[in-house]
Motif scaffolding. Sequence first.
Motif, short mmCIF file in Angstrom:
data_model
loop_
_atom_site.label_atom_id
_atom_site.label_comp_id
_atom_site.label_asym_id
_atom_site.label_seq_id
_atom_site.Cartn_x
_atom_site.Cartn_y
_atom_site.Cartn_z
N VAL A 151 0.86 -1.18 0.00
CA VAL A 151 0.00 0.00 0.00
C VAL A 151 0.90 1.23 0.00
N LEU A 152 0.79 2.03 -1.07
CA LEU A 152 1.66 3.19 -1.25
C LEU A 152 0.88 4.47 -0.98
N SER A 153 1.56 5.45 -0.38
CA SER A 153 0.93 6.75 -0.16
C SER A 153 1.99 7.79 0.11
N LEU A 154 1.56 9.04 0.10
CA LEU A 154 2.35 10.15 0.62
C LEU A 154 1.89 10.44 2.05
N PRO A 155 2.64 11.24 2.83
CA PRO A 155 2.31 11.44 4.24
C PRO A 155 0.91 11.99 4.49
N GLU A 156 0.31 12.68 3.51
CA GLU A 156 -1.02 13.25 3.71
C GLU A 156 -2.08 12.18 3.95
N LEU A 157 -1.77 10.92 3.63
CA LEU A 157 -2.72 9.82 3.84
C LEU A 157 -2.10 8.72 4.70
N CYS A 158 -1.14 9.07 5.55
CA CYS A 158 -0.43 8.01 6.28
C CYS A 158 -1.35 7.25 7.22
N SER A 159 -2.32 7.94 7.83
CA SER A 159 -3.26 7.25 8.73
C SER A 159 -4.16 6.31 7.94
N GLY A 160 -4.76 6.82 6.85
CA GLY A 160 -5.62 5.98 6.03
C GLY A 160 -4.89 4.81 5.43
N ALA A 161 -3.65 5.02 4.95
CA ALA A 161 -2.87 3.94 4.36
C ALA A 161 -2.55 2.87 5.39
N ASP A 162 -2.18 3.28 6.58
CA ASP A 162 -1.90 2.32 7.64
C ASP A 162 -3.15 1.48 7.94
N PHE A 163 -4.31 2.11 7.89
CA PHE A 163 -5.55 1.39 8.16
C PHE A 163 -5.87 0.39 7.04
N TRP A 164 -5.58 0.74 5.79
CA TRP A 164 -5.75 -0.22 4.69
C TRP A 164 -4.93 -1.49 4.96
N VAL A 165 -3.71 -1.30 5.41
CA VAL A 165 -2.85 -2.46 5.69
C VAL A 165 -3.49 -3.35 6.75
#
Length: 326
Positions: free
Chosen positions: A193-207
């Motif tokens: 799951v790739l993202s920039l810091p602006e979505l770090c919370s959402g990306a972590d939740f996808w994982v």
Amino acid sequence: MPAAPRSTPASASASACAALRAALLDAPPVTVNSVPDLGRAVFVGSGDSLASGLIATEFGHRALSAGDVTWSQTLPAACDTLVGISHSGTSGATVRALRMARDAGLKTVAITSQASSPLADTADEVRLVPTLRVEEEVPCAGHVMLAQGVAAVCGVDTTPFNQALAQSLDGVRATVDAHVRDLPGSAPAAVSVLSLPELCSGADFWVLKLIEACGLAVRTVPLEESGHVDYFIGPQAHLTLQLMGPHGRSRFDRLAEALRTTGQTVCQVDTRHLTDPSAPDAAVLRDLATAVAGTWFAHGAALRWGRPPFRGGAVNMDARHIKLDS
């Protein structure tokens, strides 16, 4: 008696959407007060709660796994306030981290839904968030409320968030359903799951939700770091999910092209219009909607690939190994 109809990804997301919308509209808003003299704060939690804490990084604070504090027996450097996050208030590492901070003379804050809990009892200040009354096969409701609590502690007016998020859910579901339909018919060996810091919370939740729902190895990767190493992944099937916000679209596209040349499946999820981009604190709302999308995507992928959430009951869900023991 005829067998109950088998749930499909689309029917599962429709049901989850209706249930979450009703719960959001029925629940009181998160009206947590910000914390005076927060200073250099570190937000700690575990699992979903750590994902909630990552919202604070948008406001110049830090977020760490509570276990990194507790089990290393080392408080973060340059920390004025330790904020513990736990929906139940009984996550063992988080309670212990807050106790360490209290004993060291640091300011302590608890964000929880349980006023009578070990976490609340430990903190100098407690910020309570409501509980969403909703049945979920793959859960996101606790994160939705705790993340609002984190944002509120950092000074955001979260009063309109329940209403705004509820209004966005049909669009979130449509985005999720479209991407689930485009998935390969069989599960990959692993997922990035790739993202920039602006979505770090959402990306972590996808994982977290992909692991829970599909039982696969999943990792989160900063966009540019993926560009340096991920085209070496193979020859096993690999799925790369790119969570795209307002920035870096050209870089996402170039990387997607490179990864596809190595045989990887790349899914680009554009989060920019999951919520109203003109709303106050649109970035926090977008991150919350991204987390909800990740939950429904994970459940849809599990159904498509025939992988029942939580390994079909093979996982002991009492979670005693992470709770505070006597």
